[in-house]
Design an enzyme around this catalytic site. Structure first.
Site, short mmCIF file in Angstrom:
data_model
loop_
_atom_site.label_atom_id
_atom_site.label_comp_id
_atom_site.label_asym_id
_atom_site.label_seq_id
_atom_site.Cartn_x
_atom_site.Cartn_y
_atom_site.Cartn_z
N GLY A 1 37.71 52.03 24.84
CA GLY A 1 36.83 51.11 25.79
C GLY A 1 36.29 52.03 26.61
N GLY B 1 37.42 52.05 31.83
CA GLY B 1 37.98 53.33 30.96
C GLY B 1 37.01 54.38 31.37
N VAL C 1 40.13 47.56 27.06
CA VAL C 1 38.86 46.90 26.49
C VAL C 1 38.74 45.79 27.16
CG1 VAL C 1 39.32 47.77 23.89
CG2 VAL C 1 40.77 45.73 24.79
N GLU D 1 45.22 49.00 36.12
CA GLU D 1 44.00 49.59 37.00
C GLU D 1 43.89 48.80 38.35
OE1 GLU D 1 42.97 52.74 36.57
OE2 GLU D 1 42.97 52.23 38.69
N LEU E 1 41.40 49.82 40.66
CA LEU E 1 40.25 50.18 41.23
C LEU E 1 39.28 49.13 41.27
CD1 LEU E 1 37.78 50.20 39.05
CD2 LEU E 1 38.73 52.06 37.88
N LYS F 1 50.24 43.23 38.98
CA LYS F 1 48.51 43.32 38.82
C LYS F 1 47.91 41.84 39.27
CE LYS F 1 44.40 44.56 38.13
NZ LYS F 1 43.53 45.41 37.27
N CYS G 1 37.48 40.57 37.59
CA CYS G 1 38.92 40.28 37.43
C CYS G 1 39.56 38.94 38.38
CB CYS G 1 39.62 41.59 38.35
SG CYS G 1 39.69 43.04 36.89
N PHE H 1 27.61 41.80 41.67
CA PHE H 1 28.54 40.92 42.62
C PHE H 1 29.07 41.60 43.97
CE2 PHE H 1 32.85 42.66 42.14
CZ PHE H 1 32.62 43.75 41.08
N LYS H 2 28.76 42.74 44.07
CA LYS H 2 29.08 43.23 45.55
C LYS H 2 27.96 44.64 45.64
CE LYS H 2 32.99 46.18 44.46
NZ LYS H 2 34.19 46.50 44.75
N ARG I 1 28.94 40.60 36.60
CA ARG I 1 30.25 39.66 36.03
C ARG I 1 30.63 38.96 36.97
NH1 ARG I 1 33.96 43.68 32.61
NH2 ARG I 1 33.41 44.94 34.33
C1 UDX Z 1 39.10 43.92 42.38
C2 UDX Z 1 40.35 44.40 42.98
O1 UDX Z 1 39.95 44.67 44.21
C3 UDX Z 1 40.85 45.64 42.10
O2 UDX Z 1 42.15 46.13 42.80
C4 UDX Z 1 41.19 45.18 40.49
O3 UDX Z 1 41.67 46.45 39.98
C5 UDX Z 1 39.88 44.66 40.10
O4 UDX Z 1 39.49 43.69 41.05
P1 UDX Z 1 36.54 44.37 42.18
O5 UDX Z 1 36.51 43.12 41.52
O6 UDX Z 1 36.02 45.63 41.24
O7 UDX Z 1 38.15 44.83 42.30
O8 UDX Z 1 36.05 44.18 43.71
P2 UDX Z 1 36.30 43.73 44.96
O9 UDX Z 1 36.05 44.69 46.10
O10 UDX Z 1 37.96 43.43 44.95
O11 UDX Z 1 35.56 42.49 45.28
C6 UDX Z 1 35.62 41.27 44.80
C7 UDX Z 1 34.64 40.29 45.02
O12 UDX Z 1 35.21 39.83 46.27
C8 UDX Z 1 33.22 40.62 45.19
O13 UDX Z 1 32.52 39.73 44.86
C9 UDX Z 1 33.28 41.12 46.94
O14 UDX Z 1 31.91 40.85 47.60
C10 UDX Z 1 34.21 39.84 47.48
N1 UDX Z 1 34.81 40.02 48.70
C11 UDX Z 1 35.67 41.31 48.83
C12 UDX Z 1 34.53 39.23 49.69
O15 UDX Z 1 33.86 38.33 49.39
N2 UDX Z 1 35.05 39.49 50.70
C13 UDX Z 1 35.93 40.38 51.19
O16 UDX Z 1 36.08 40.70 52.16
C14 UDX Z 1 36.29 41.58 49.82
P1 ADP Z 2 36.26 46.66 31.77
O1 ADP Z 2 35.55 46.42 33.00
O2 ADP Z 2 37.71 45.98 31.68
O3 ADP Z 2 36.30 48.09 31.55
P2 ADP Z 2 34.09 46.64 29.94
O4 ADP Z 2 33.53 44.99 29.20
O5 ADP Z 2 33.12 46.95 30.83
O6 ADP Z 2 35.41 45.83 30.66
O7 ADP Z 2 34.30 47.35 28.77
C1 ADP Z 2 35.28 47.22 27.60
C2 ADP Z 2 34.76 48.09 26.51
O8 ADP Z 2 35.80 48.01 25.53
C3 ADP Z 2 33.49 47.76 26.06
O9 ADP Z 2 32.61 48.73 26.28
C4 ADP Z 2 33.72 47.42 24.48
O10 ADP Z 2 32.65 47.88 23.61
C5 ADP Z 2 35.05 48.14 24.34
N1 ADP Z 2 35.76 47.50 23.01
C6 ADP Z 2 36.22 46.58 22.96
N2 ADP Z 2 36.96 46.42 21.75
C7 ADP Z 2 36.95 47.72 21.20
C8 ADP Z 2 37.56 48.09 20.16
N3 ADP Z 2 38.46 47.42 19.33
N4 ADP Z 2 37.46 49.56 20.03
C9 ADP Z 2 36.65 50.27 20.87
N5 ADP Z 2 36.08 49.76 22.01
C10 ADP Z 2 36.28 48.46 22.16
#
Ligand code: UDX
Ligand code: ADP
Length: 472
Positions: free
Chosen positions: A13, A18, A94, A171, A173, A226, A282, A344-345, A352
């Site tokens: 992935g 990844g 993935v 993760e 992040l 998580k 997420c 989304f930010k 997504r």
């Molecule tokens: C989140 C978690 O923070 C991270 O730890 C996990 O691994 C994956 O999901 P992410 O989705 O990348 O990370 O972004 P994040 O900064 O958490 O923001 C998520 C959403 O909340 C965004 O749309 C952001 O704009 C919104 N947000 C965040 C707010 O509206 N207000 C805030 O104070 C913080």
């Molecule tokens: P994330 O945010 O969790 O990283 P993404 O959709 O950005 O999710 O990435 C997941 C990746 O995993 C995609 O690029 C997809 O093509 C890949 N993937 C899904 N299934 C497989 C598989 N069986 N082998 C290799 N890659 C895969």
């Protein structure tokens, strides 16, 4: 044969998790050969593109690492089988989106990609390979992975079956600051029961992370931690967003309330910024997973509690669309609305679950013409996100290359992502190129609303009564 150190890593992935994760591994572990494998050829080609500004993922700091490590100890390939068979440790990164059909649709995660990866690992990996779950997964997925790794070898006539260790290493992040989070995480969580596998993974992280930040738990605690972390963060956002609506009614200012509340050490300032609703791959998925898990264990009250966080998030998006409609005299048909920000930010090109998708959809269904500007989101991504609306009505939207181009002749500007360049818009100029009355709706409290107001705009900012915005 027992291995004493990890020399080769494969990551299945090459997505938002990844790609950046393995880039940081490669930076701090120059002696480990890391191969990121993905079935998506376009994505792999983009990771391998000569011009590193064409990487499939935008993350501050990522390009620099790719320039230094790619084709040295960091490789991107579509040859998943080879990458698996070569590796001592395999990360599964993935996609695990919410199921759209079948049992658990709308709540449970679709594990078909995880399952496919596990089957490939069972078939091609060497025995004793360590398998690490990296993607966010429902609780007890590790068990499913273990099961597949073991049982899918049953038809294999070889007498000696391969054995695997499965670890959970979720993760945390946050997109837009992924490199920073990976280089300096609050904690690294490793769940599992195989001491040796845990030690080998810990040793990798020790290359740049102090030992006290690496915590070990059992598999299920790791997976549930998580989901719980994300649910708590999302809950704070829904809580403050619910208060934003009360502020608009009462004349309180959401940012003043946020500061006052956040100064309580027990609460803290982070994740209290009101906005158009949380997006990203997420939060919603993880809460829905939690809801599904609760329902499975007949914990219906707990399920309802967490479902409320998602419900408020959806409510926030629709109330913003409705309010724009109301202020534009209840009619946007034939009007042009500028959308500033589609990600989304800020600092990511990821869309997504972006609130922009739902809000654009609502406005398009009302007949508005939408003009979108986002510094990092490409047209084909927007097209993909909005195509489901075009099945319902004839849509009129376009992606523009600048704020000025997007705003020309429009009736209203809606700020949906807090990109830095939106902080200093030249409102005097923008006002001259818009239709009047000209509106600006700021859902992120990021514009200079005094300047916009002075230029002649009607200004609405989230979490403020209209009169708060027009005192200047
Ligand atoms: C989140 C978690 O923070 C991270 O730890 C996990 O691994 C994956 O999901 P992410 O989705 O990348 O990370 O972004 P994040 O900064 O958490 O923001 C998520 C959403 O909340 C965004 O749309 C952001 O704009 C919104 N947000 C965040 C707010 O509206 N207000 C805030 O104070 C913080
Ligand atoms: P994330 O945010 O969790 O990283 P993404 O959709 O950005 O999710 O990435 C997941 C990746 O995993 C995609 O690029 C997809 O093509 C890949 N993937 C899904 N299934 C497989 C598989 N069986 N082998 C290799 N890659 C895969």
């Amino acid at each position: 044969m027992e291995k004493n150190e990890i020399k080769k890593i494969c990551c299945i992935g090459a997505g938002y998790v990844g790609g950046p994760t393995m880039a940081v591994f490669a930076k701090y572990c120059p002696n480990i050969q890391i191969t990121v494998a993905d079935i998506n050829e376009l994505r792999i080609n983009a990771w391998n593109h000569k011009n590193t500004s064409k990487l499939p993922i935008f993350e501050p700091g990522l390009e620099e690492i790719i320039i230094r490590r790619r084709n040295k100890n960091l490789f991107f390939t579509c040859n998943v089988e080879n990458a698996i068979s070569d590796a001592d440790m395999i990360f599964i990164s993935v996609n695990t989106p919410t199921k759209t059909k079948g049992i658990g649709a709308g709540k449970a995660s679709d594990l078909k990609w995880v399952e496919a990866s596990a089957r490939q690992i069972a078939k091609y990996a060497k025995s004793n390979t360590i398998v690490v779950e990296k993607s966010t997964l429902p609780v007890r997925t590790a068990e499913t992975i273990k099961n597949i790794l073991l049982r899918s070898q049953e038809n294999d006539l070889k007498i000696e079956k391969k054995s695997f260790s499965v670890l959970s290493n979720p993760e945390f992040l946050s997109e837009g600051q992924a490199i920073k989070d990976l280089e300096n995480p609050d904690r690294v969580l490793i769940g599992g029961d195989d001491e040796k596998a845990i030690r080998l993974l810990t040793n990798i992280y020790l290359n740049w992370i102090p030992a006290h930040k690496i915590i070990k738990t059992n598999l299920w605690s790791s997976e549930l931690s998580k989901l719980t972390s994300n649910a708590f963060l999302a809950q704070r956002i829904s809580s403050i967003n619910s208060i934003s609506a009360i502020c608009e009614e009462t004349g309180a200012d959401i940012n003043q309330v946020k500061n006052a509340v956040g100064m309580d050490n027990r609460i803290g300032q982070q994740f209290l910024k009101a906005g158009p609703g949380f997006g990203g791959s997420c939060f919603q998925k993880d809460i829905l997973n939690l809801v599904y898990l609760c329902e499975y264990y007949k914990l219906d009250d707990v399920a309802n509690y967490w479902q409320g966080v998602v419900d408020i998030n959806n409510w926030q998006k629709s109330r913003i669309s409705k309010l724009i409609l109301d202020y534009l005299f209840g009619n946007v048909s034939g009007k042009k609305i500028t959308i500033l920000g589609f990600a989304f930010k800020a600092n990511t090109n990821d869309t997504r679950q972006s609130p922009s998708i739902q809000i654009c959809k609502d406005l398009l269904l009302e007949g508005a013409e939408i003009s979108i500007y986002d510094p990092k989101v490409e047209k084909d991504k927007i097209e993909d996100d909005l195509k489901f609306v075009s099945y319902q009505v004839e849509t009129k939207w376009s992606r523009k290359d600048s704020i000025e181009e997007a705003s020309k002749d429009s009736d209203a500007i809606v700020v949906l992502t807090e990109w830095e360049e939106f902080y200093n818009i030249n409102w005097d100029f923008i006002y001259t190129i818009m239709r009047k009355p000209a509106w600006v709706f700021d859902t992120r409290s990021c514009i200079n609303y005094q300047k916009a107001n002075k230029a002649g705009f009607n200004v609405w900012t989230l979490g403020n009564a209209m009169e708060n915005n027009s005192q200047f």
